[in-house]
Design a protein around this motif. Structure first.
Motif, PDB file in Angstrom:
ATOM      1  N   TYR A  73     -47.218  15.553  46.410  1.00  0.00           N
ATOM      2  CA  TYR A  73     -47.179  16.976  46.080  1.00  0.00           C
ATOM      3  C   TYR A  73     -45.733  17.394  45.889  1.00  0.00           C
ATOM      4  O   TYR A  73     -44.807  16.710  46.330  1.00  0.00           O
ATOM      5  CB  TYR A  73     -47.881  17.841  47.137  1.00  0.00           C
ATOM      6  N   ILE A  74     -45.550  18.527  45.231  1.00  0.00           N
ATOM      7  CA  ILE A  74     -44.225  19.087  45.033  1.00  0.00           C
ATOM      8  C   ILE A  74     -44.262  20.523  45.551  1.00  0.00           C
ATOM      9  O   ILE A  74     -45.288  21.203  45.441  1.00  0.00           O
ATOM     10  CB  ILE A  74     -43.800  19.022  43.545  1.00  0.00           C
ATOM     11  N   SER A  75     -43.171  20.953  46.168  1.00  0.00           N
ATOM     12  CA  SER A  75     -43.110  22.326  46.667  1.00  0.00           C
ATOM     13  C   SER A  75     -41.812  22.972  46.203  1.00  0.00           C
ATOM     14  O   SER A  75     -40.814  22.291  45.963  1.00  0.00           O
ATOM     15  CB  SER A  75     -43.198  22.359  48.194  1.00  0.00           C
ATOM     16  N   GLN A  76     -41.860  24.278  46.088  1.00  0.00           N
ATOM     17  CA  GLN A  76     -40.670  25.053  45.794  1.00  0.00           C
ATOM     18  C   GLN A  76     -40.306  25.843  47.049  1.00  0.00           C
ATOM     19  O   GLN A  76     -41.188  26.425  47.694  1.00  0.00           O
ATOM     20  CB  GLN A  76     -40.914  26.025  44.642  1.00  0.00           C
ATOM     21  N   LEU A 131     -34.916  16.984  44.992  1.00  0.00           N
ATOM     22  CA  LEU A 131     -34.763  16.786  43.553  1.00  0.00           C
ATOM     23  C   LEU A 131     -33.488  17.359  42.941  1.00  0.00           C
ATOM     24  O   LEU A 131     -33.368  17.410  41.725  1.00  0.00           O
ATOM     25  CB  LEU A 131     -35.991  17.342  42.828  1.00  0.00           C
ATOM     26  N   GLY A 132     -32.543  17.802  43.748  1.00  0.00           N
ATOM     27  CA  GLY A 132     -31.233  18.189  43.235  1.00  0.00           C
ATOM     28  C   GLY A 132     -31.154  19.535  42.559  1.00  0.00           C
ATOM     29  O   GLY A 132     -30.123  19.891  41.997  1.00  0.00           O
ATOM     30  N   THR A 133     -32.233  20.333  42.610  1.00  0.00           N
ATOM     31  CA  THR A 133     -32.222  21.635  41.945  1.00  0.00           C
ATOM     32  C   THR A 133     -31.410  22.676  42.710  1.00  0.00           C
ATOM     33  O   THR A 133     -31.062  23.705  42.148  1.00  0.00           O
ATOM     34  CB  THR A 133     -33.660  22.146  41.755  1.00  0.00           C
ATOM     35  N   THR A 134     -31.141  22.391  43.977  1.00  0.00           N
ATOM     36  CA  THR A 134     -30.306  23.247  44.823  1.00  0.00           C
ATOM     37  C   THR A 134     -29.858  22.387  46.004  1.00  0.00           C
ATOM     38  O   THR A 134     -30.218  21.212  46.097  1.00  0.00           O
ATOM     39  CB  THR A 134     -31.080  24.496  45.293  1.00  0.00           C
ATOM     40  N   ASN A 188     -33.360  25.539  52.440  1.00  0.00           N
ATOM     41  CA  ASN A 188     -32.674  25.653  51.165  1.00  0.00           C
ATOM     42  C   ASN A 188     -31.378  26.413  51.434  1.00  0.00           C
ATOM     43  O   ASN A 188     -31.403  27.605  51.706  1.00  0.00           O
ATOM     44  CB  ASN A 188     -33.552  26.395  50.150  1.00  0.00           C
ATOM     45  N   VAL A 189     -30.254  25.716  51.390  1.00  0.00           N
ATOM     46  CA  VAL A 189     -28.952  26.329  51.662  1.00  0.00           C
ATOM     47  C   VAL A 189     -28.210  26.659  50.373  1.00  0.00           C
ATOM     48  O   VAL A 189     -27.043  27.046  50.406  1.00  0.00           O
ATOM     49  CB  VAL A 189     -28.078  25.446  52.589  1.00  0.00           C
ATOM     50  N   GLY A 190     -28.899  26.509  49.251  1.00  0.00           N
ATOM     51  CA  GLY A 190     -28.300  26.816  47.960  1.00  0.00           C
ATOM     52  C   GLY A 190     -28.626  28.229  47.506  1.00  0.00           C
ATOM     53  O   GLY A 190     -29.183  29.042  48.254  1.00  0.00           O
ATOM     54  N   GLN A 191     -28.302  28.490  46.255  1.00  0.00           N
ATOM     55  CA  GLN A 191     -28.484  29.824  45.672  1.00  0.00           C
ATOM     56  C   GLN A 191     -29.697  29.915  44.753  1.00  0.00           C
ATOM     57  O   GLN A 191     -30.063  31.007  44.329  1.00  0.00           O
ATOM     58  CB  GLN A 191     -27.226  30.213  44.884  1.00  0.00           C
ATOM     59  N   LEU A 238     -36.667  22.345  44.638  1.00  0.00           N
ATOM     60  CA  LEU A 238     -37.880  21.542  44.534  1.00  0.00           C
ATOM     61  C   LEU A 238     -37.788  20.328  45.449  1.00  0.00           C
ATOM     62  O   LEU A 238     -36.761  19.652  45.492  1.00  0.00           O
ATOM     63  CB  LEU A 238     -38.091  21.077  43.099  1.00  0.00           C
ATOM     64  N   VAL A 239     -38.882  20.078  46.178  1.00  0.00           N
ATOM     65  CA  VAL A 239     -38.987  18.907  47.041  1.00  0.00           C
ATOM     66  C   VAL A 239     -40.321  18.235  46.737  1.00  0.00           C
ATOM     67  O   VAL A 239     -41.369  18.878  46.720  1.00  0.00           O
ATOM     68  CB  VAL A 239     -38.909  19.281  48.540  1.00  0.00           C
ATOM     69  N   PHE A 240     -40.256  16.947  46.500  1.00  0.00           N
ATOM     70  CA  PHE A 240     -41.422  16.116  46.238  1.00  0.00           C
ATOM     71  C   PHE A 240     -41.736  15.380  47.528  1.00  0.00           C
ATOM     72  O   PHE A 240     -40.821  14.922  48.204  1.00  0.00           O
ATOM     73  CB  PHE A 240     -41.051  15.133  45.120  1.00  0.00           C
TER      74      PHE A 240
END
Length: 161
Positions: A46-49, A71-74, A118-121, A125-127
């Motif tokens: 599964y993938i989650s946001q 997945l490097g999106t944040t 999520n410590v980004g802005q 995404l996490v798989f």
């Protein structure tokens, strides 16, 4: 720090994934059976946001291993606590920071409490491809999850590590 000490946790597998780029875009192998012991082979995915600032966990599984791919999106921070009394690293807490733009794979064995933030802005995404089916075959079994996030007396506190 609620009785946990910093260190490395036995059985946790962390590796930076290789991004292969060409004129069409990029490709990343998330997992390969030839790189995992058979008991860790995924049976579902599964993938989650996760929105900026949001935490998922802490929780643990009794028999399931999670195989997360950030997945490097944040940027994400992963928090781990070894809660296995028979482990050589029992009582150890460990953290990882996965920067935006990098792909990371982490296999977390049963009994290791885990959470991530999520410590980004941007939304992240996490798989996950665990080695057990959620709620068993046909979703007819109890969920293998011990949730700690709503316990006010939880020893698994993100601000402590």
């Amino acid at each position: 720090m609620s009785g946990f000490r910093q260190g490395e946790i036995n059985g946790v597998i962390v590796r930076r994934l290789v991004v292969r780029e060409d004129h069409r875009g990029w490709l990343v192998e998330l997992f390969r059976h030839d790189e995992l012991d058979p008991p860790l082979w995924p049976v579902m995915a599964y993938i989650s946001q996760t929105l900026p600032g949001v935490v998922r966990g802490p929780h643990e599984h009794k028999v399931q291993s999670d195989h997360f791919v950030f997945l490097g999106t944040t940027a994400f921070k992963l928090y781990l606590w070894d809660n296995r009394p028979d482990s050589a690293s029992f009582g150890v807490a460990q953290t990882f920071l996965f920067p935006r733009g990098e792909f990371w794979s982490v296999v977390i064995p049963p009994g290791v409490v885990h959470a991530y933030r999520n410590v980004g802005q941007e939304p992240g995404l996490v798989f996950n491809c665990p080695n057990r089916l959620y709620a068993g075959w046909g979703r007819k079994e109890l969920v293998d999850e011990v949730r700690h996030e709503d316990r006010p007396d939880s020893p698994f506190r993100l601000e402590d590590i």
